[in-house]
Design a protein around this motif. Structure first.
Motif, PDB file in Angstrom:
ATOM      1  N   ARG A  17       0.819  -1.225   0.000  1.00 20.93           N
ATOM      2  CA  ARG A  17       0.000   0.000   0.000  1.00 20.93           C
ATOM      3  C   ARG A  17       0.845   1.265   0.000  1.00 20.93           C
ATOM      4  NH1 ARG A  17      -3.727  -1.536   5.059  1.00 20.93           N
ATOM      5  NH2 ARG A  17      -1.731  -2.400   5.690  1.00 20.93           N
ATOM      6  N   ILE A  18       2.123   1.147   0.301  1.00 21.38           N
ATOM      7  CA  ILE A  18       2.958   2.336   0.483  1.00 21.38           C
ATOM      8  C   ILE A  18       3.219   3.012  -0.866  1.00 21.38           C
ATOM      9  CG2 ILE A  18       5.199   3.180   1.304  1.00 21.38           C
ATOM     10  CD1 ILE A  18       3.352   2.111   3.485  1.00 21.38           C
ATOM     11  N   THR A  19       2.979   4.323  -0.910  1.00 17.19           N
ATOM     12  CA  THR A  19       3.277   5.062  -2.140  1.00 17.19           C
ATOM     13  C   THR A  19       4.776   5.350  -2.220  1.00 17.19           C
ATOM     14  OG1 THR A  19       2.953   7.198  -1.070  1.00 17.19           O
ATOM     15  CG2 THR A  19       1.019   6.212  -2.150  1.00 17.19           C
ATOM     16  N   LEU A  20       5.219   5.644  -3.421  1.00 12.52           N
ATOM     17  CA  LEU A  20       6.619   6.042  -3.606  1.00 12.52           C
ATOM     18  C   LEU A  20       6.918   7.280  -2.766  1.00 12.52           C
ATOM     19  CD1 LEU A  20       9.369   5.964  -5.006  1.00 12.52           C
ATOM     20  CD2 LEU A  20       8.326   7.114  -6.969  1.00 12.52           C
ATOM     21  N   LEU A  21       5.961   8.202  -2.714  1.00 12.02           N
ATOM     22  CA  LEU A  21       6.152   9.433  -1.930  1.00 12.02           C
ATOM     23  C   LEU A  21       6.441   9.113  -0.470  1.00 12.02           C
ATOM     24  CD1 LEU A  21       5.991  12.507  -1.498  1.00 12.02           C
ATOM     25  CD2 LEU A  21       3.511  12.273  -1.332  1.00 12.02           C
ATOM     26  N   ASP A  22       5.626   8.260   0.137  1.00 11.29           N
ATOM     27  CA  ASP A  22       5.839   7.925   1.545  1.00 11.29           C
ATOM     28  C   ASP A  22       7.124   7.134   1.741  1.00 11.29           C
ATOM     29  OD1 ASP A  22       3.639   9.283   2.435  1.00 11.29           O
ATOM     30  OD2 ASP A  22       2.297   7.555   2.365  1.00 11.29           O
ATOM     31  N   ALA A  23       7.452   6.270   0.786  1.00 14.01           N
ATOM     32  CA  ALA A  23       8.698   5.509   0.913  1.00 14.01           C
ATOM     33  C   ALA A  23       9.901   6.437   0.865  1.00 14.01           C
ATOM     34  CB  ALA A  23       8.784   4.458  -0.194  1.00 14.01           C
ATOM     35  N   LEU A  24       9.879   7.408  -0.042  1.00 17.94           N
ATOM     36  CA  LEU A  24      10.988   8.361  -0.143  1.00 17.94           C
ATOM     37  C   LEU A  24      11.137   9.145   1.160  1.00 17.94           C
ATOM     38  CD1 LEU A  24      10.415   9.800  -3.743  1.00 17.94           C
ATOM     39  CD2 LEU A  24      12.362   8.397  -3.017  1.00 17.94           C
ATOM     40  N   ARG A  25      10.023   9.636   1.657  1.00 16.18           N
ATOM     41  CA  ARG A  25      10.076  10.529   2.819  1.00 16.18           C
ATOM     42  C   ARG A  25      10.314   9.775   4.125  1.00 16.18           C
ATOM     43  NH1 ARG A  25       8.379  15.628   2.639  1.00 16.18           N
ATOM     44  NH2 ARG A  25       7.679  15.440   4.779  1.00 16.18           N
ATOM     45  N   GLU A  26       9.585   8.670   4.310  1.00 15.05           N
ATOM     46  CA  GLU A  26       9.591   8.006   5.613  1.00 15.05           C
ATOM     47  C   GLU A  26      10.650   6.909   5.727  1.00 15.05           C
ATOM     48  OE1 GLU A  26       7.682   9.374   7.782  1.00 15.05           O
ATOM     49  OE2 GLU A  26       6.486  10.580   6.400  1.00 15.05           O
ATOM     50  N   ARG A  27      10.926   6.217   4.617  1.00 17.66           N
ATOM     51  CA  ARG A  27      11.879   5.101   4.687  1.00 17.66           C
ATOM     52  C   ARG A  27      13.271   5.541   4.280  1.00 17.66           C
ATOM     53  NH1 ARG A  27       9.313  -0.023   4.524  1.00 17.66           N
ATOM     54  NH2 ARG A  27      11.413  -0.884   4.627  1.00 17.66           N
ATOM     55  N   ARG A  32       8.986  12.616 -15.706  1.00 16.52           N
ATOM     56  CA  ARG A  32       8.372  13.173 -14.496  1.00 16.52           C
ATOM     57  C   ARG A  32       7.035  12.489 -14.218  1.00 16.52           C
ATOM     58  NH1 ARG A  32       5.783  18.994 -16.318  1.00 16.52           N
ATOM     59  NH2 ARG A  32       6.051  18.737 -18.557  1.00 16.52           N
ATOM     60  N   VAL A  33       6.859  12.069 -12.985  1.00 20.27           N
ATOM     61  CA  VAL A  33       5.621  11.405 -12.563  1.00 20.27           C
ATOM     62  C   VAL A  33       5.261  11.888 -11.160  1.00 20.27           C
ATOM     63  CG1 VAL A  33       6.149   9.338 -13.924  1.00 20.27           C
ATOM     64  CG2 VAL A  33       6.786   9.415 -11.508  1.00 20.27           C
ATOM     65  N   LEU A  34       4.060  11.505 -10.726  1.00 19.11           N
ATOM     66  CA  LEU A  34       3.586  11.873  -9.397  1.00 19.11           C
ATOM     67  C   LEU A  34       3.862  10.725  -8.436  1.00 19.11           C
ATOM     68  CD1 LEU A  34       0.159  13.429 -10.480  1.00 19.11           C
ATOM     69  CD2 LEU A  34       2.297  14.634  -9.951  1.00 19.11           C
ATOM     70  N   SER A  35       4.714  10.977  -7.440  1.00 22.18           N
ATOM     71  CA  SER A  35       5.065   9.879  -6.529  1.00 22.18           C
ATOM     72  C   SER A  35       3.923   9.529  -5.588  1.00 22.18           C
ATOM     73  CB  SER A  35       6.332  10.225  -5.741  1.00 22.18           C
ATOM     74  OG  SER A  35       6.164  11.402  -4.983  1.00 22.18           O
ATOM     75  N   CYS A  36       2.937  10.432  -5.431  1.00 20.31           N
ATOM     76  CA  CYS A  36       1.819  10.130  -4.518  1.00 20.31           C
ATOM     77  C   CYS A  36       0.837   9.137  -5.125  1.00 20.31           C
ATOM     78  CB  CYS A  36       1.088  11.407  -4.114  1.00 20.31           C
ATOM     79  SG  CYS A  36      -0.026  12.068  -5.369  1.00 20.31           S
ATOM     80  N   LEU A  37       0.856   8.992  -6.457  1.00 20.58           N
ATOM     81  CA  LEU A  37      -0.053   8.033  -7.107  1.00 20.58           C
ATOM     82  C   LEU A  37       0.720   6.804  -7.612  1.00 20.58           C
ATOM     83  CD1 LEU A  37      -2.617  10.206  -9.146  1.00 20.58           C
ATOM     84  CD2 LEU A  37      -2.878   9.169  -6.892  1.00 20.58           C
ATOM     85  N   THR A  38       1.960   6.670  -7.183  1.00 18.40           N
ATOM     86  CA  THR A  38       2.791   5.548  -7.598  1.00 18.40           C
ATOM     87  C   THR A  38       3.005   4.625  -6.403  1.00 18.40           C
ATOM     88  OG1 THR A  38       3.954   6.976  -9.174  1.00 18.40           O
ATOM     89  CG2 THR A  38       5.044   4.917  -8.557  1.00 18.40           C
TER      90      THR A  38
END
Lengths: 321, 188
Positions: free
Chosen positions: B57-67, B93-99
């Protein structure tokens, strides 16, 4: 977001074996991940299909073949698409943002869900999301809703731009399931809401769109996609028109016309096309664009807007006549 | 985790085995689920190899920021509408919150932290400073990641084209005129 199992198979057969009730195919994710975050969609199994061999854009003697995983921006900027089917290219470039166009696949674009605010809001009822619960849009906020193809159960607008261009061009989708392959005209693929707005298309459980096929049409070179919206960019259509005109010897011999932003499905306009073939003026032909419209309290402006959008698109392609 | 979750995961793991036609561990197929439902992914971020075991379930955005503690990429709307989370995947360029990060196996990622060369800013970063292309700065990493892509895509030939190509990045402070100036400076 609800828990799900994830798999990223390499082959089509493998992906189809995993698919069925409760599964969802993941391509660009711009619809699916968005709606999973809102809990509007809660698949138990998510199948990442990005490794499948469903790529390629090819212009053959029978027409244009687009692999289902081709991204919107790549299709829009493909030389043969831009030259032979400007309305496809323009519809794609007027869609979403560059980032989303880099992500979203053509197959996923055709499967995108409506932007109706009630569909996206789990705190409200919605016949499309929760059959039989009611449709608040009928008396609520319905400025962006459809005026064509609606029912008492649903007035949600179909959100895709490129589907409008594809319906105008008589495109088909190639579908593959465990039981084999079939092709369905895109115009037949989408279903009117009627009493069952949760059934949006003819795709069977576990079936996958593998290809989009656009028949050859020489005069599709003379075409355009006009999109009218609240903002200049990055916004869904209030009304849009995909138009191609066969102009020979100064006369309109044939035309293709479909509209978006106003229908519950991409809306072909055979009456407008017939009027154009019969030599009627663009003004008179485009006046037929809203035939059968049933506006709601907030969207009656769309009746005149769609007529004028068609007129503008015709004039852009073929001048004033 | 409920027993329902367990059985579902077991079903899917078995199905994945069937799909490759052998009974070897899932790790032969990248992105395949582990027995605990986690997914192992390996990718590069700003040239550095990373390997994560993630809840799918983890988005790329959360993985970048939190992990990965790369907090330069910002979470604005978290639903694909504002562009603050823009990163490059394989140069696009893509949106990491929807990835979903689970889909990133084998990918090459660039974030705002990867643009500068040591203390030397990327020309687009320098242009945003020179042209005052921001106020609060929250949208700026996404603006810059988009601007770098716009220049690479060759869609910065006119002010109008720049505005259209940058339309996926919202700036609530309204620094748009200076953002356009910054893209023009970086272009030249």
């Amino acid at each position: 977001m609800r828990a799900f199992d994830f798999a990223a198979p390499r082959g089509i057969a493998g992906a189809l074996r995993l698919a069925g009730d409760g599964s969802a195919f993941l391509a660009g994710g711009t619809t699916l991940v968005d709606l999973m975050k809102l809990n509007v969609l809660a698949p138990e199994h998510v199948i990442d299909i990005n490794r499948l061999p469903l790529r390629g854009i090819r212009l053959g003697p029978d027409g244009l073949h687009i692999g289902a995983l081709e991204r919107m921006d790549d299709i829009a900027r493909h030389g043969a698409v831009a030259a032979q089917y400007p309305l496809i290219s323009q519809a794609l470039l007027l869609s979403a943002s560059p980032q989303i166009r880099n992500m979203a696949s053509i197959g996923g674009n055709l499967m995108q869900r409506t932007r109706c605010g009630y569909f996206r809001d789990m705190a409200t009822s919605c016949n499309k999301r929760s059959p039989g619960s009611g449709c608040p849009a009928q008396t609520g906020d319905n400025r962006g809703h459809a005026v064509l193809g609606t029912s008492a159960s649903c007035a949600a607008t179909h959100a895709s731009d490129v589907a409008v261009a594809l319906v105008a061009l008589d495109a088909s989708v190639r579908l593959r399931g465990r039981d084999g392959e079939r092709s369905v005209r895109l115009a037949d693929f989408y279903l009117l809401p009627g009493d069952t707005p949760h059934v949006e298309n003819r795709l069977r459980p576990g079936e996958l769109i593998t290809e989009v096929i656009v028949p050859r049409l020489q005069w599709a070179r003379h075409s355009t996609y006009v999109k009218v919206r609240d903002r200049q960019s990055y916004e869904f259509a209030l009304a849009s028109a995909a138009v191609a005109v066969d102009l020979r010897g100064g006369k309109v011999r044939d035309a293709r016309v479909a509209v978006g932003g106003v229908g519950t499905v991409p809306w072909r306009l055979p009456a407008v096309e017939a009027a154009l073939r019969a030599g009627q003026s663009f003004e008179r032909a485009s006046a037929l664009a809203a035939e059968g419209a049933r506006p709601l309290a907030g969207n009656s402006f769309k009746v005149e807007l769609v007529q004028r959008t068609v007129l503008r698109a015709l004039m852009e392609v073929a001048g004033s006549r | 985790m409920t027993s329902g979750d367990l059985s579902r995961r077991r079903f899917f793991a078995q199905a994945a085995v069937a799909s490759v036609g052998m009974t070897v561990p899932m790790s032969v197929e990248p992105g395949a689920p582990e027995a605990d439902g986690l997914v192992e992914v390996a990718f590069t971020v700003n040239g550095k190899g990373e390997r994560l075991r993630v809840d799918p379930r983890i988005t790329l955005l959360d993985a970048l920021r939190e992990r990965l503690e790369l907090t330069g990429t910002k979470k604005g709307c978290d639903r694909g509408q504002c562009g603050a989370c823009t990163v490059h995947v394989d140069g696009r360029r893509v949106l990491s919150c929807l990835t979903l990060v689970a889909t990133m196996d084998g990918k090459r990622l660039t974030t705002i932290e990867g643009l500068a060369k040591g203390d030397r800013l990327h020309p687009v970063q320098q242009a945003f400073i020179d042209c005052d292309g921001f106020q609060c700065g929250f949208c700026t990493p996404g603006q810059i990641m988009s601007a770098v892509a716009v220049l690479r895509e060759g869609h910065a030939k006119s002010d109008e084209e720049i505005r259209e190509a940058m339309s996926g990045n919202i700036c609530r402070c309204g620094a748009y005129p200076n953002i356009v100036e910054a893209v023009k400076q970086a272009r030249s």
